[in-house]
Design an enzyme around this catalytic site. Sequence first.
Site, PDB file in Angstrom:
ATOM      1  N   HIS A 306      45.099  43.397  38.508  1.00 53.20           N
ATOM      2  CA  HIS A 306      44.748  42.479  38.084  1.00 53.20           C
ATOM      3  C   HIS A 306      43.241  42.705  37.554  1.00 53.20           C
ATOM      4  O   HIS A 306      42.802  44.123  38.330  1.00 53.20           O
ATOM      5  CB  HIS A 306      44.185  41.646  39.890  1.00 53.20           C
ATOM      6  CG  HIS A 306      44.187  39.696  38.517  1.00 53.20           C
ATOM      7  ND1 HIS A 306      42.449  39.722  39.048  1.00 53.20           N
ATOM      8  CD2 HIS A 306      44.745  38.881  38.623  1.00 53.20           C
ATOM      9  CE1 HIS A 306      42.696  38.612  38.315  1.00 53.20           C
ATOM     10  NE2 HIS A 306      43.902  38.116  38.278  1.00 53.20           N
ATOM     11  N   ASP A 364      52.189  37.663  42.371  1.00 52.64           N
ATOM     12  CA  ASP A 364      53.454  37.379  41.550  1.00 52.64           C
ATOM     13  C   ASP A 364      53.951  38.152  42.001  1.00 52.64           C
ATOM     14  O   ASP A 364      55.150  38.181  42.183  1.00 52.64           O
ATOM     15  CB  ASP A 364      52.540  37.613  40.132  1.00 52.64           C
ATOM     16  CG  ASP A 364      52.493  36.472  39.213  1.00 52.64           C
ATOM     17  OD1 ASP A 364      52.696  35.430  39.648  1.00 52.64           O
ATOM     18  OD2 ASP A 364      51.770  37.108  38.516  1.00 52.64           O
TER      19      ASP A 364
HETATM   20  N1  CMC Z   1      51.259  49.194  37.171  1.00 52.08           N
HETATM   21  C1  CMC Z   1      51.132  50.800  37.090  1.00 52.08           C
HETATM   22  N2  CMC Z   1      49.420  51.391  36.179  1.00 52.08           N
HETATM   23  C2  CMC Z   1      48.521  50.013  35.854  1.00 52.08           C
HETATM   24  C3  CMC Z   1      49.100  48.693  36.592  1.00 52.08           C
HETATM   25  C4  CMC Z   1      49.917  48.650  36.646  1.00 52.08           C
HETATM   26  N3  CMC Z   1      50.906  47.300  37.765  1.00 52.08           N
HETATM   27  N4  CMC Z   1      47.780  47.990  36.027  1.00 52.08           N
HETATM   28  C5  CMC Z   1      47.069  49.000  35.857  1.00 52.08           C
HETATM   29  N5  CMC Z   1      47.325  49.560  35.679  1.00 52.08           N
HETATM   30  C6  CMC Z   1      46.427  50.818  35.352  1.00 52.08           C
HETATM   31  C7  CMC Z   1      46.512  50.676  33.018  1.00 52.08           C
HETATM   32  O1  CMC Z   1      47.604  51.698  33.368  1.00 52.08           O
HETATM   33  C8  CMC Z   1      45.329  51.156  33.840  1.00 52.08           C
HETATM   34  O2  CMC Z   1      45.208  53.140  34.310  1.00 52.08           O
HETATM   35  P1  CMC Z   1      44.457  54.299  32.819  1.00 52.08           P
HETATM   36  O3  CMC Z   1      42.927  53.424  33.347  1.00 52.08           O
HETATM   37  O4  CMC Z   1      44.642  55.735  33.262  1.00 52.08           O
HETATM   38  O5  CMC Z   1      44.314  53.301  31.626  1.00 52.08           O
HETATM   39  C9  CMC Z   1      44.571  51.388  34.903  1.00 52.08           C
HETATM   40  O6  CMC Z   1      45.120  50.792  36.077  1.00 52.08           O
HETATM   41  C10 CMC Z   1      43.742  49.929  34.494  1.00 52.08           C
HETATM   42  O7  CMC Z   1      44.092  48.796  33.812  1.00 52.08           O
HETATM   43  P2  CMC Z   1      44.435  48.023  32.085  1.00 52.08           P
HETATM   44  O8  CMC Z   1      45.093  47.394  31.762  1.00 52.08           O
HETATM   45  O9  CMC Z   1      42.952  48.931  31.851  1.00 52.08           O
HETATM   46  O10 CMC Z   1      43.908  46.756  33.662  1.00 52.08           O
HETATM   47  P3  CMC Z   1      43.454  44.938  32.780  1.00 52.08           P
HETATM   48  O11 CMC Z   1      41.906  44.595  33.664  1.00 52.08           O
HETATM   49  O12 CMC Z   1      43.616  45.181  31.382  1.00 52.08           O
HETATM   50  O13 CMC Z   1      44.468  44.455  33.205  1.00 52.08           O
HETATM   51  C11 CMC Z   1      46.760  43.321  34.351  1.00 52.08           C
HETATM   52  C12 CMC Z   1      45.075  43.813  34.425  1.00 52.08           C
HETATM   53  C13 CMC Z   1      46.653  42.438  35.244  1.00 52.08           C
HETATM   54  C14 CMC Z   1      47.181  43.018  32.703  1.00 52.08           C
HETATM   55  C15 CMC Z   1      47.037  45.401  34.812  1.00 52.08           C
HETATM   56  O14 CMC Z   1      47.427  45.322  35.822  1.00 52.08           O
HETATM   57  C16 CMC Z   1      48.989  44.114  34.649  1.00 52.08           C
HETATM   58  O15 CMC Z   1      49.641  44.322  33.530  1.00 52.08           O
HETATM   59  N6  CMC Z   1      49.649  44.398  35.421  1.00 52.08           N
HETATM   60  C17 CMC Z   1      51.028  43.966  35.529  1.00 52.08           C
HETATM   61  C18 CMC Z   1      50.964  42.442  35.748  1.00 52.08           C
HETATM   62  C19 CMC Z   1      50.711  41.561  36.064  1.00 52.08           C
HETATM   63  O16 CMC Z   1      51.190  41.441  37.952  1.00 52.08           O
HETATM   64  N7  CMC Z   1      50.252  40.630  35.840  1.00 52.08           N
HETATM   65  C20 CMC Z   1      49.752  39.329  36.597  1.00 52.08           C
HETATM   66  C21 CMC Z   1      48.703  39.236  36.918  1.00 52.08           C
HETATM   67  S1  CMC Z   1      48.346  37.881  38.732  1.00 52.08           S
HETATM   68  C22 CMC Z   1      48.745  36.964  37.840  1.00 52.08           C
HETATM   69  C23 CMC Z   1      47.308  36.256  36.798  1.00 52.08           C
HETATM   70  O17 CMC Z   1      46.394  35.654  37.137  1.00 52.08           O
HETATM   71  O18 CMC Z   1      48.350  35.706  35.594  1.00 52.08           O
END
Ligand code: CMC
Length: 430
Positions: A306, A364
């Site tokens: 998140h 989720d």
């Molecule tokens: N699985 C594997 N690696 C992950 C995941 C994951 N679900 N989420 C983040 N990472 C890694 C990502 O690859 C990155 O690694 P690095 O620093 O080595 O490049 C690091 O963790 C930080 O990730 P980010 O994409 O920069 O983080 P963000 O804050 O931009 O994204 C997120 C947050 C929710 C979009 C992401 O964690 C994700 O895609 N999760 C899966 C989708 C999900 O479950 N979304 C629901 C969110 S809660 C409901 C809502 O509020 O909508």
Amino acid sequence: MGDTKANLTIDGTSREYSVLDGTIGPSVVDISSLYKDTGMFTFDPGFTSTASCESKITYIDGDEGTLLYRGYPIEQLADHGDFLESCYLLLYGELPTRPQKEDFVNRVTKHTMIHEQMSRFFTGFRRDAHPMAVMVGVVGALSAFYHDSTDIADPHQRMVASIRMIAKMPTIAAMAYKYHIGQPFVYPKNDLDYSANFLHMCFAVPCEEYKVNPVLARAMDRIFILHADHEQNASTSTVRLAGSSGANPFACIAAGIACLWGPAHGGANEAALNMLTEIGSVDRIPEFIARAKDKNDPFRLMGFGHRVYKNYDPRARIMQKTTHEVLAELGIKDDPLLDVAMELERIALSDEYFVSKKLYPNIDFYSGITLRALGFPPHMFTVLFALARTVGWIAQWKEMVEDPGQRIGRPRQLYTGAPKRDYVPVEQRR
Ligand code: CMC
């Protein structure tokens, strides 16, 4: 406002900016005059360090794993409150007294039907349309049916539009579902409470009696409470930005629904269940954990991670409890997907990759298992999220419209495209 100042030095010239303190949470540096002072913008793609507005509605402490609606912890609201009470709280800022609650419930209940002509809208969609596509279209179309509540300068019309959306969203969501599965629409039944009425509209059929199970209705209600608001996330910011131009509230909420649909946001509940189904059995988990960690593989563990929570999402904890309650009520002793989810969580939470990046289950992760047990197919999951989040979007939209200092939202950019150049006639282009 505190007395703290932040100094910014650019090319040897120092300028002072005020630091504004909230009630709780990080303070902010007020850089609203930065461009005027320096001719420079700030650069923050994804808004990781930007407070886009001032708000009194919802507070998240991502490190602690805390979520408050108007100061009240989500756990207390989920345990002791109900969804319509939470709606009142989000909209008006206080929990209602008994007469206020009765009046509010009565007002919402009186608006549950939609204009009869709107039902013909549904037949214009393909049967196999994703229900979120239907929601975006039909909710946007509300502004074509309820002209008398689109004047955003009129506080009465603003409130009528707000009540209409909270009341009609379950009806529209249930109709999207019924249309998709080829069953007749079921009208709202106003002697049922909000969540029971929704389950009835989704699962009743005209040919037989359908009695709503109160335990399942309570679980549905709790799921709605958990999703009701979440501060300035992508869809809420979309609603605020759309509303900042003066667009009518129905159009703004349709914009929020479109944004919510994405798999990184509300679409993750559907994606998480699809992922658990694809994994299928506990012995395949290591393969998927390895893929999630592989930089060259776009796969991510859906329902994990998140932007704000760097701790267990408090909503996920309540959702997990609700999952067990629903399965127990339905007599489902063994759900292979729940086994996969719990083992996946256990492995991920002890894996260095997930631990070091502070990736925890989010809301989720368990919601799909619960919603599936309640009888919903995966592509209805994000619709249910939209239904519940509508009140949050509206509360945030109202707060913005009612702010005397409100201006149109207009971010700037760091331009890295071609500098000015002259038009070349087609025959001279290489
Ligand atoms: N699985 C594997 N690696 C992950 C995941 C994951 N679900 N989420 C983040 N990472 C890694 C990502 O690859 C990155 O690694 P690095 O620093 O080595 O490049 C690091 O963790 C930080 O990730 P980010 O994409 O920069 O983080 P963000 O804050 O931009 O994204 C997120 C947050 C929710 C979009 C992401 O964690 C994700 O895609 N999760 C899966 C989708 C999900 O479950 N979304 C629901 C969110 S809660 C409901 C809502 O509020 O909508």
